[in-house]
Design a protein around this motif. Structure first.
Motif, PDB file in Angstrom:
ATOM      1  N   ARG A 174     140.328 -69.210  11.060  1.00  0.00           N
ATOM      2  CA  ARG A 174     139.712 -69.126  12.381  1.00  0.00           C
ATOM      3  C   ARG A 174     138.209 -68.838  12.266  1.00  0.00           C
ATOM      4  NH1 ARG A 174     142.921 -65.160  16.169  1.00  0.00           N
ATOM      5  NH2 ARG A 174     141.458 -66.044  17.698  1.00  0.00           N
ATOM      6  N   VAL A 175     137.836 -68.027  11.285  1.00  0.00           N
ATOM      7  CA  VAL A 175     136.411 -67.775  11.047  1.00  0.00           C
ATOM      8  C   VAL A 175     135.724 -69.065  10.612  1.00  0.00           C
ATOM      9  CG1 VAL A 175     134.752 -66.543   9.601  1.00  0.00           C
ATOM     10  CG2 VAL A 175     136.733 -65.341  10.524  1.00  0.00           C
ATOM     11  N   ARG A 176     136.383 -69.814   9.763  1.00  0.00           N
ATOM     12  CA  ARG A 176     135.807 -71.093   9.320  1.00  0.00           C
ATOM     13  C   ARG A 176     135.585 -72.020  10.510  1.00  0.00           C
ATOM     14  NH1 ARG A 176     137.395 -76.182   8.110  1.00  0.00           N
ATOM     15  NH2 ARG A 176     136.422 -77.237   6.314  1.00  0.00           N
ATOM     16  N   LEU A 178     135.103 -71.180  13.589  1.00  0.00           N
ATOM     17  CA  LEU A 178     134.028 -70.618  14.414  1.00  0.00           C
ATOM     18  C   LEU A 178     132.668 -70.929  13.815  1.00  0.00           C
ATOM     19  CD1 LEU A 178     133.163 -68.819  16.799  1.00  0.00           C
ATOM     20  CD2 LEU A 178     133.557 -66.832  15.329  1.00  0.00           C
ATOM     21  N   THR A 179     132.516 -70.723  12.511  1.00  0.00           N
ATOM     22  CA  THR A 179     131.213 -70.948  11.883  1.00  0.00           C
ATOM     23  C   THR A 179     130.884 -72.442  11.798  1.00  0.00           C
ATOM     24  OG1 THR A 179     132.119 -70.920   9.628  1.00  0.00           O
ATOM     25  CG2 THR A 179     131.367 -68.816  10.552  1.00  0.00           C
ATOM     26  N   MET A 180     131.884 -73.280  11.562  1.00  0.00           N
ATOM     27  CA  MET A 180     131.628 -74.715  11.516  1.00  0.00           C
ATOM     28  C   MET A 180     131.213 -75.233  12.889  1.00  0.00           C
ATOM     29  SD  MET A 180     131.847 -75.792   8.413  1.00  0.00           S
ATOM     30  CE  MET A 180     131.944 -77.580   8.635  1.00  0.00           C
ATOM     31  N   GLY A 181     131.817 -74.686  13.944  1.00  0.00           N
ATOM     32  CA  GLY A 181     131.408 -75.071  15.285  1.00  0.00           C
ATOM     33  C   GLY A 181     129.975 -74.661  15.570  1.00  0.00           C
ATOM     34  N   ALA A 182     129.599 -73.447  15.132  1.00  0.00           N
ATOM     35  CA  ALA A 182     128.225 -72.991  15.310  1.00  0.00           C
ATOM     36  C   ALA A 182     127.260 -73.869  14.524  1.00  0.00           C
ATOM     37  CB  ALA A 182     128.103 -71.537  14.873  1.00  0.00           C
ATOM     38  N   LEU A 183     127.640 -74.226  13.304  1.00  0.00           N
ATOM     39  CA  LEU A 183     126.801 -75.090  12.473  1.00  0.00           C
ATOM     40  C   LEU A 183     126.526 -76.419  13.172  1.00  0.00           C
ATOM     41  CD1 LEU A 183     125.475 -75.992   9.762  1.00  0.00           C
ATOM     42  CD2 LEU A 183     127.753 -76.733   9.049  1.00  0.00           C
ATOM     43  N   SER A 184     127.569 -77.052  13.671  1.00  0.00           N
ATOM     44  CA  SER A 184     127.390 -78.364  14.290  1.00  0.00           C
ATOM     45  C   SER A 184     126.500 -78.280  15.523  1.00  0.00           C
ATOM     46  CB  SER A 184     128.752 -78.969  14.656  1.00  0.00           C
ATOM     47  OG  SER A 184     129.406 -78.193  15.640  1.00  0.00           O
ATOM     48  N   ARG A 185     126.580 -77.197  16.253  1.00  0.00           N
ATOM     49  CA  ARG A 185     125.749 -77.045  17.455  1.00  0.00           C
ATOM     50  C   ARG A 185     124.288 -76.789  17.093  1.00  0.00           C
ATOM     51  NH1 ARG A 185     128.662 -72.658  20.951  1.00  0.00           N
ATOM     52  NH2 ARG A 185     126.717 -72.865  22.160  1.00  0.00           N
ATOM     53  N   ILE A 186     124.049 -76.032  16.022  1.00  0.00           N
ATOM     54  CA  ILE A 186     122.669 -75.818  15.567  1.00  0.00           C
ATOM     55  C   ILE A 186     122.038 -77.143  15.164  1.00  0.00           C
ATOM     56  CG2 ILE A 186     121.230 -74.759  13.776  1.00  0.00           C
ATOM     57  CD1 ILE A 186     123.350 -72.468  13.709  1.00  0.00           C
ATOM     58  N   LEU A 187     122.782 -77.924  14.391  1.00  0.00           N
ATOM     59  CA  LEU A 187     122.256 -79.213  13.941  1.00  0.00           C
ATOM     60  C   LEU A 187     122.035 -80.159  15.112  1.00  0.00           C
ATOM     61  CD1 LEU A 187     124.418 -79.731  10.715  1.00  0.00           C
ATOM     62  CD2 LEU A 187     122.076 -78.868  10.891  1.00  0.00           C
ATOM     63  N   ALA A 188     122.955 -80.139  16.082  1.00  0.00           N
ATOM     64  CA  ALA A 188     122.801 -80.994  17.257  1.00  0.00           C
ATOM     65  C   ALA A 188     121.574 -80.604  18.074  1.00  0.00           C
ATOM     66  CB  ALA A 188     124.054 -80.916  18.129  1.00  0.00           C
ATOM     67  N   ALA A 189     121.198 -79.310  17.990  1.00  0.00           N
ATOM     68  CA  ALA A 189     120.002 -78.840  18.703  1.00  0.00           C
ATOM     69  C   ALA A 189     118.723 -79.181  17.948  1.00  0.00           C
ATOM     70  CB  ALA A 189     120.085 -77.334  18.924  1.00  0.00           C
ATOM     71  N   GLY A 190     118.853 -79.759  16.754  1.00  0.00           N
ATOM     72  CA  GLY A 190     117.695 -80.222  16.013  1.00  0.00           C
ATOM     73  C   GLY A 190     117.033 -79.195  15.125  1.00  0.00           C
ATOM     74  N   LYS A 191     117.745 -78.112  14.792  1.00  0.00           N
ATOM     75  CA  LYS A 191     117.167 -77.079  13.939  1.00  0.00           C
ATOM     76  C   LYS A 191     117.927 -76.989  12.616  1.00  0.00           C
ATOM     77  CE  LYS A 191     113.834 -75.788  16.587  1.00  0.00           C
ATOM     78  NZ  LYS A 191     113.704 -74.554  17.355  1.00  0.00           N
ATOM     79  N   SER A 197     127.706 -66.333   2.625  1.00  0.00           N
ATOM     80  CA  SER A 197     129.093 -65.873   2.607  1.00  0.00           C
ATOM     81  C   SER A 197     129.519 -65.682   1.165  1.00  0.00           C
ATOM     82  CB  SER A 197     130.015 -66.877   3.296  1.00  0.00           C
ATOM     83  OG  SER A 197     131.369 -66.461   3.218  1.00  0.00           O
ATOM     84  N   ARG A 198     130.411 -64.714   0.940  1.00  0.00           N
ATOM     85  CA  ARG A 198     131.016 -64.565  -0.384  1.00  0.00           C
ATOM     86  C   ARG A 198     132.225 -65.468  -0.526  1.00  0.00           C
ATOM     87  NH1 ARG A 198     132.840 -59.414  -1.990  1.00  0.00           N
ATOM     88  NH2 ARG A 198     132.448 -60.120  -4.119  1.00  0.00           N
ATOM     89  N   ASP A 199     132.600 -66.163   0.549  1.00  0.00           N
ATOM     90  CA  ASP A 199     133.688 -67.139   0.528  1.00  0.00           C
ATOM     91  C   ASP A 199     133.086 -68.487   0.113  1.00  0.00           C
ATOM     92  OD1 ASP A 199     135.651 -69.040   1.050  1.00  0.00           O
ATOM     93  OD2 ASP A 199     136.244 -68.156   2.966  1.00  0.00           O
ATOM     94  N   LEU A 200     133.236 -68.845  -1.154  1.00  0.00           N
ATOM     95  CA  LEU A 200     132.589 -70.050  -1.666  1.00  0.00           C
ATOM     96  C   LEU A 200     133.122 -71.315  -1.019  1.00  0.00           C
ATOM     97  CD1 LEU A 200     132.200 -69.203  -5.464  1.00  0.00           C
ATOM     98  CD2 LEU A 200     130.694 -68.669  -3.530  1.00  0.00           C
ATOM     99  N   ALA A 201     134.390 -71.292  -0.605  1.00  0.00           N
ATOM    100  CA  ALA A 201     134.944 -72.456   0.084  1.00  0.00           C
ATOM    101  C   ALA A 201     134.239 -72.672   1.423  1.00  0.00           C
ATOM    102  CB  ALA A 201     136.450 -72.292   0.293  1.00  0.00           C
ATOM    103  N   LEU A 202     133.882 -71.581   2.093  1.00  0.00           N
ATOM    104  CA  LEU A 202     133.154 -71.701   3.352  1.00  0.00           C
ATOM    105  C   LEU A 202     131.762 -72.267   3.113  1.00  0.00           C
ATOM    106  CD1 LEU A 202     133.017 -71.198   6.397  1.00  0.00           C
ATOM    107  CD2 LEU A 202     132.273 -68.860   5.908  1.00  0.00           C
ATOM    108  N   LEU A 203     131.107 -71.828   2.037  1.00  0.00           N
ATOM    109  CA  LEU A 203     129.793 -72.377   1.711  1.00  0.00           C
ATOM    110  C   LEU A 203     129.886 -73.869   1.407  1.00  0.00           C
ATOM    111  CD1 LEU A 203     128.197 -69.611  -0.550  1.00  0.00           C
ATOM    112  CD2 LEU A 203     128.038 -69.909   1.921  1.00  0.00           C
TER     113      LEU A 203
END
Length: 236
Positions: A174-176, A178-191, A197-203
Motif C-alpha cells: 500500500r505504501v508502494r 501511495l508513493t508511485m501515485g505521488a511520483l506520477s503526479r509530480i512528473l505530470a506537473a512537470g517537476k 528509501s531503505r526498501d531497494l525494491a521501492l527505489l
C-alpha cells in the motif's frame, strides 16, 4: 544517484563524495548537525567534484534557512511541505529582494566579499526541493509543484506511511501504491521527482517510473549493515 549523510562527519562526506555519487544530502533535520559541522561537510563534498551537496534544513523556519544559505549551500531540501502557501513562503525566505525576503549577509556564501556578484546572482543559483511527507502534501502536489521557485519535489515514504496510518511491513504494498501515485503526479506537473528509501525494491520501482534523483542509502545504516555482515561472517 544520491546518498544520505546522517552522522554529521566530514570524513564520511569526503569518502562518499569520492566514491562517485552524484549528490550527497547533509541531513540537518534529524542528524546531530551543527552549523560549523555543515560547513566542514560542504567543504569535503566540494573537494570531490562533480558531486553536489544538498542540505536538508531542520524546518521551514526562515531563520534556519537563512543561516544555512549563508554557509554557502545552494541546494536546499525542506521537509514536510504541505501547501502551496507554505511553498511560496519558502521561496520568499530563500531569495534576496526584490524576489524574496532573505536578509543580506552570508560572508562565507560570498567568499568573504570575493564574489562581488553574490547577491545579484544568488537567486539564480538556488535550487529548492520541497519534501512531500504527509497525506496533505500529496493532496496538494500539483499546487506545490506550480509555485514558481520550487524546483523539484522529493517523496519521504517513511513519514508519508506514518501520515497515512501504514507503518509496518504488512502495509508495504500500500505504501508502494501511495508513493508511485505521488511520483506520477509530480512528473505530470512537470517537476523532477526524487525519493529516499531503505526498501531497494521501492527505489527500483521509482527509477523505472521516472524518478530522476534517488538516494540509495544512509551512512549510519550502511555502516551498521557492513559491520554486522562482517561480524556475522567471522562469528560463524
Amino acid at each position: 544517484m544520491g546518498f544520505w549523510l546522517a552522522l554529521a562527519n566530514a570524513d564520511i562526506a569526503e569518502i562518499c563524495a569520492g566514491l562517485g555519487f552524484d549528490w550527497l544530502l547533509v541531513d540537518a533535520e534529524h542528524g546531530p548537525q551543527t552549523l560549523p559541522g555543515i560547513i566542514e561537510q560542504l567543504r569535503a563534498i566540494a573537494s570531490c567534484p562533480p558531486c553536489a551537496a544538498v542540505v536538508r534544513v531542520p524546518s521551514s523556519d526562515p531563520v534556519a534557512i537563512r543561516q544555512i544559505l549563508d554557509l554557502g549551500a545552494t541546494t536546499l531540501m525542506v521537509p514536510m511541505v504541505e501547501t502551496a502557501e507554505q511553498a511560496f513562503r519558502l521561496v520568499e525566505a530563500c531569495r534576496y529582494p526584490p524576489s524574496g525576503s532573505r536578509g543580506i549577509g552570508g560572508a562565507r556564501a560570498s567568499r568573504w566579499g570575493g564574489i562581488a556578484t553574490h547577491v545579484a546572482d544568488a537567486n539564480e543559483r538556488l535550487c529548492l526541493i520541497a519534501q512531500i511527507e504527509t497525506i496533505q502534501g500529496v493532496e496538494n502536489i500539483e499546487a506545490i509543484a506550480g509555485v514558481d521557485g520550487i524546483d523539484a519535489l522529493f517523496i519521504g515514504p517513511a513519514d508519508l506511511a506514518a501520515s497515512a496510518g501504514l507503518l509496518g511491513s504488512a502495509n508495504r504494498e500500500r505504501v508502494r501504491e501511495l508513493t508511485m501515485g505521488a511520483l506520477s503526479r509530480i512528473l505530470a506537473a512537470g517537476k523532477p521527482a526524487g525519493i529516499l528509501s531503505r526498501d531497494l525494491a521501492l527505489l527500483d520501482a521509482h527509477l523505472a517510473g521516472g524518478a530522476s534523483f534517488v538516494a540509495v542509502g544512509i551512512d549510519a545504516f550502511a555502516l551498521a549493515d557492513a559491520a554486522r555482515g562482517l561480524l556475522d561472517r567471522f562469528r560463524q
